[in-house]
Design a protein around this motif. Structure first.
Motif, PDB file in Angstrom:
ATOM      1  N   LYS A  51      39.120  36.628  19.359  1.00 41.20           N
ATOM      2  CA  LYS A  51      37.924  36.439  18.534  1.00 41.20           C
ATOM      3  C   LYS A  51      36.695  36.103  19.372  1.00 41.20           C
ATOM      4  O   LYS A  51      35.599  35.925  18.844  1.00 41.20           O
ATOM      5  N   GLN A  52      36.898  36.013  20.684  1.00 43.42           N
ATOM      6  CA  GLN A  52      35.820  35.778  21.638  1.00 43.42           C
ATOM      7  C   GLN A  52      36.142  36.569  22.898  1.00 43.42           C
ATOM      8  O   GLN A  52      37.249  37.077  23.068  1.00 43.42           O
ATOM      9  N   GLN A  53      35.158  36.684  23.784  1.00 43.43           N
ATOM     10  CA  GLN A  53      35.428  37.354  25.057  1.00 43.43           C
ATOM     11  C   GLN A  53      36.415  36.530  25.880  1.00 43.43           C
ATOM     12  O   GLN A  53      36.200  35.352  26.145  1.00 43.43           O
ATOM     13  N   ARG A  54      37.494  37.160  26.288  1.00 44.00           N
ATOM     14  CA  ARG A  54      38.581  36.507  27.021  1.00 44.00           C
ATOM     15  C   ARG A  54      38.710  37.173  28.384  1.00 44.00           C
ATOM     16  O   ARG A  54      38.899  38.386  28.474  1.00 44.00           O
ATOM     17  N   ILE A 102      59.840  40.360  47.006  1.00 44.92           N
ATOM     18  CA  ILE A 102      58.428  40.612  46.705  1.00 44.92           C
ATOM     19  C   ILE A 102      57.667  40.881  47.997  1.00 44.92           C
ATOM     20  O   ILE A 102      57.774  40.124  48.965  1.00 44.92           O
ATOM     21  N   ASN A 103      56.902  41.980  48.026  1.00 46.22           N
ATOM     22  CA  ASN A 103      56.155  42.321  49.239  1.00 46.22           C
ATOM     23  C   ASN A 103      54.738  42.841  48.958  1.00 46.22           C
ATOM     24  O   ASN A 103      54.055  43.293  49.867  1.00 46.22           O
ATOM     25  N   HIS A 104      54.310  42.770  47.708  1.00 46.38           N
ATOM     26  CA  HIS A 104      52.980  43.294  47.372  1.00 46.38           C
ATOM     27  C   HIS A 104      52.527  42.687  46.053  1.00 46.38           C
ATOM     28  O   HIS A 104      53.352  42.344  45.200  1.00 46.38           O
ATOM     29  N   VAL A 105      51.208  42.551  45.912  1.00 45.22           N
ATOM     30  CA  VAL A 105      50.617  42.081  44.651  1.00 45.22           C
ATOM     31  C   VAL A 105      49.549  43.071  44.221  1.00 45.22           C
ATOM     32  O   VAL A 105      48.645  43.392  44.999  1.00 45.22           O
ATOM     33  N   GLU A 106      49.663  43.593  43.021  1.00 47.13           N
ATOM     34  CA  GLU A 106      48.597  44.416  42.435  1.00 47.13           C
ATOM     35  C   GLU A 106      47.923  43.590  41.345  1.00 47.13           C
ATOM     36  O   GLU A 106      48.576  42.782  40.681  1.00 47.13           O
ATOM     37  N   ALA A 107      46.627  43.775  41.169  1.00 43.27           N
ATOM     38  CA  ALA A 107      45.916  42.907  40.239  1.00 43.27           C
ATOM     39  C   ALA A 107      44.656  43.577  39.714  1.00 43.27           C
ATOM     40  O   ALA A 107      44.062  44.438  40.375  1.00 43.27           O
ATOM     41  N   HIS A 108      44.245  43.163  38.532  1.00 44.98           N
ATOM     42  CA  HIS A 108      42.956  43.611  37.984  1.00 44.98           C
ATOM     43  C   HIS A 108      42.324  42.504  37.151  1.00 44.98           C
ATOM     44  O   HIS A 108      43.012  41.623  36.637  1.00 44.98           O
ATOM     45  N   PHE A 109      40.994  42.544  37.067  1.00 44.16           N
ATOM     46  CA  PHE A 109      40.287  41.752  36.076  1.00 44.16           C
ATOM     47  C   PHE A 109      40.597  42.363  34.712  1.00 44.16           C
ATOM     48  O   PHE A 109      40.760  43.585  34.595  1.00 44.16           O
ATOM     49  N   ALA A 110      40.658  41.524  33.687  1.00 43.08           N
ATOM     50  CA  ALA A 110      40.835  42.024  32.327  1.00 43.08           C
ATOM     51  C   ALA A 110      39.859  41.321  31.397  1.00 43.08           C
ATOM     52  O   ALA A 110      39.631  40.112  31.519  1.00 43.08           O
ATOM     53  N   ARG A 111      39.273  42.104  30.499  1.00 41.89           N
ATOM     54  CA  ARG A 111      38.383  41.530  29.483  1.00 41.89           C
ATOM     55  C   ARG A 111      38.846  41.984  28.109  1.00 41.89           C
ATOM     56  O   ARG A 111      38.982  43.180  27.854  1.00 41.89           O
ATOM     57  N   TYR A 112      39.120  41.019  27.258  1.00 42.94           N
ATOM     58  CA  TYR A 112      39.406  41.297  25.853  1.00 42.94           C
ATOM     59  C   TYR A 112      38.174  40.890  25.059  1.00 42.94           C
ATOM     60  O   TYR A 112      37.802  39.718  25.031  1.00 42.94           O
ATOM     61  N   ILE A 117      39.531  46.842  31.878  1.00 42.69           N
ATOM     62  CA  ILE A 117      40.008  46.299  33.155  1.00 42.69           C
ATOM     63  C   ILE A 117      39.205  46.845  34.336  1.00 42.69           C
ATOM     64  O   ILE A 117      38.515  47.859  34.228  1.00 42.69           O
ATOM     65  N   LEU A 118      39.330  46.137  35.458  1.00 39.12           N
ATOM     66  CA  LEU A 118      38.793  46.595  36.739  1.00 39.12           C
ATOM     67  C   LEU A 118      39.813  46.240  37.811  1.00 39.12           C
ATOM     68  O   LEU A 118      40.076  45.051  38.066  1.00 39.12           O
ATOM     69  N   TRP A 119      40.419  47.243  38.428  1.00 41.39           N
ATOM     70  CA  TRP A 119      41.382  46.995  39.489  1.00 41.39           C
ATOM     71  C   TRP A 119      40.679  46.356  40.677  1.00 41.39           C
ATOM     72  O   TRP A 119      39.569  46.739  41.041  1.00 41.39           O
ATOM     73  N   LEU A 120      41.309  45.376  41.289  1.00 41.70           N
ATOM     74  CA  LEU A 120      40.697  44.639  42.395  1.00 41.70           C
ATOM     75  C   LEU A 120      40.729  45.447  43.679  1.00 41.70           C
ATOM     76  O   LEU A 120      41.723  46.098  43.999  1.00 41.70           O
ATOM     77  N   ASP A 121      39.625  45.383  44.410  1.00 43.34           N
ATOM     78  CA  ASP A 121      39.562  45.941  45.758  1.00 43.34           C
ATOM     79  C   ASP A 121      38.768  44.976  46.625  1.00 43.34           C
ATOM     80  O   ASP A 121      38.488  43.849  46.214  1.00 43.34           O
ATOM     81  N   ASP A 122      38.400  45.392  47.803  1.00 45.21           N
ATOM     82  CA  ASP A 122      37.756  44.485  48.749  1.00 45.21           C
ATOM     83  C   ASP A 122      36.386  43.997  48.286  1.00 45.21           C
ATOM     84  O   ASP A 122      35.838  43.046  48.859  1.00 45.21           O
ATOM     85  N   ALA A 123      35.822  44.628  47.248  1.00 42.60           N
ATOM     86  CA  ALA A 123      34.510  44.215  46.755  1.00 42.60           C
ATOM     87  C   ALA A 123      34.576  42.877  46.021  1.00 42.60           C
ATOM     88  O   ALA A 123      33.563  42.193  45.895  1.00 42.60           O
ATOM     89  N   GLN A 124      35.755  42.509  45.552  1.00 46.29           N
ATOM     90  CA  GLN A 124      35.916  41.243  44.830  1.00 46.29           C
ATOM     91  C   GLN A 124      36.577  40.232  45.771  1.00 46.29           C
ATOM     92  O   GLN A 124      37.782  39.998  45.713  1.00 46.29           O
ATOM     93  N   VAL A 125      35.781  39.638  46.627  1.00 40.93           N
ATOM     94  CA  VAL A 125      36.301  38.795  47.709  1.00 40.93           C
ATOM     95  C   VAL A 125      37.046  37.579  47.175  1.00 40.93           C
ATOM     96  O   VAL A 125      38.148  37.245  47.637  1.00 40.93           O
ATOM     97  N   LEU A 126      36.473  36.894  46.197  1.00 42.60           N
ATOM     98  CA  LEU A 126      37.106  35.685  45.674  1.00 42.60           C
ATOM     99  C   LEU A 126      38.401  36.012  44.937  1.00 42.60           C
ATOM    100  O   LEU A 126      39.398  35.296  45.061  1.00 42.60           O
TER     101      LEU A 126
END
Length: 200
Positions: free
Chosen positions: A183-186, A100-110, A68-77
């Motif tokens: 079985k593939q990059q997800r 609800i008052n906040h969203v936390e998020a990360h990229f994930a690669r399997y 995973i990679l937690w999102l920060d301002d470097a990932q604009v899109l």
């Protein structure tokens, strides 16, 4: 300045109805092709920054093997996707009084052979996660490539959801779920709509 609204074609009525009835819903064709493609490229450009999700503070978890990679301002899109979810959270607040008052998020690669065993995102109400979302952003997926989200709905029925590109699954963070062996990059953005007690 991020746009603080979600795409107009999202059927919020259907989303609310499905969440209320089953505890989860599926949204297909989440974004237009241009944004989806650009988001995929942004994710791929950061792959060398991903870290094993199963290692936190030097402790190894044996229930997950994704990266995973937690999102920060470097990932604009990706931050725009996060803003869209926060706007959707306001709709949930109006309908269900979730706070609800906040969203936390990360990229994930399997990668090939990676998975995430059965778990809940908010076990025994120990954190502030209210709604979980998984947005699939790989370019292609075949039904026999694995990587499915297996989820138990609020009536204890099980569902197996194929990670089709440009699909998003939205579900109650208390629901039991797992990611089956890929079985593939997800690629995905995993995000949680939270009711945090602190001010962000």
């Amino acid at each position: 300045m991020l746009n603080a609204s979600f795409p107009a074609h999202w059927d919020t009525g259907l989303i609310l109805d499905q969440l209320d009835s089953y505890g989860f819903c599926i949204v297909d064709r989440v974004y237009n092709n241009d944004y989806f493609t650009a988001l995929n490229i942004e994710c791929l450009s950061h792959l060398n920054e991903f870290r094993a999700a199963g290692i936190q503070n030097g402790v190894v978890s044996h229930i997950r093997s994704d990266h995973i990679l937690w999102l920060d301002d470097a990932q604009v899109l990706a931050q725009q996707h996060r803003a869209n979810l926060l706007a959707l959270g306001k709709v949930f607040n109006q309908a269900f009084f979730m706070g609800i008052n906040h969203v936390e998020a990360h990229f994930a690669r399997y990668g090939i052979g990676e998975a995430y065993a059965l778990h809940r995102d908010n076990p025994q109400q120990k954190n502030d996660r209210i709604i979980s979302t998984v947005f699939y952003m790989h370019n292609a997926w075949q039904d026999n490539w694995g990587g499915e989200l297996r989820l138990q709905d609020k009536h204890d029925a099980w569902h197996v959801i194929i990670p089709k590109p440009n699909r998003m699954v939205i579900f109650d963070s208390n629901l039991l779920h797992e990611v089956q062996i890929s079985k593939q990059q997800r690629l995905s953005i995993t995000a949680w709509l939270r009711h945090d007690r602190q001010t962000w």
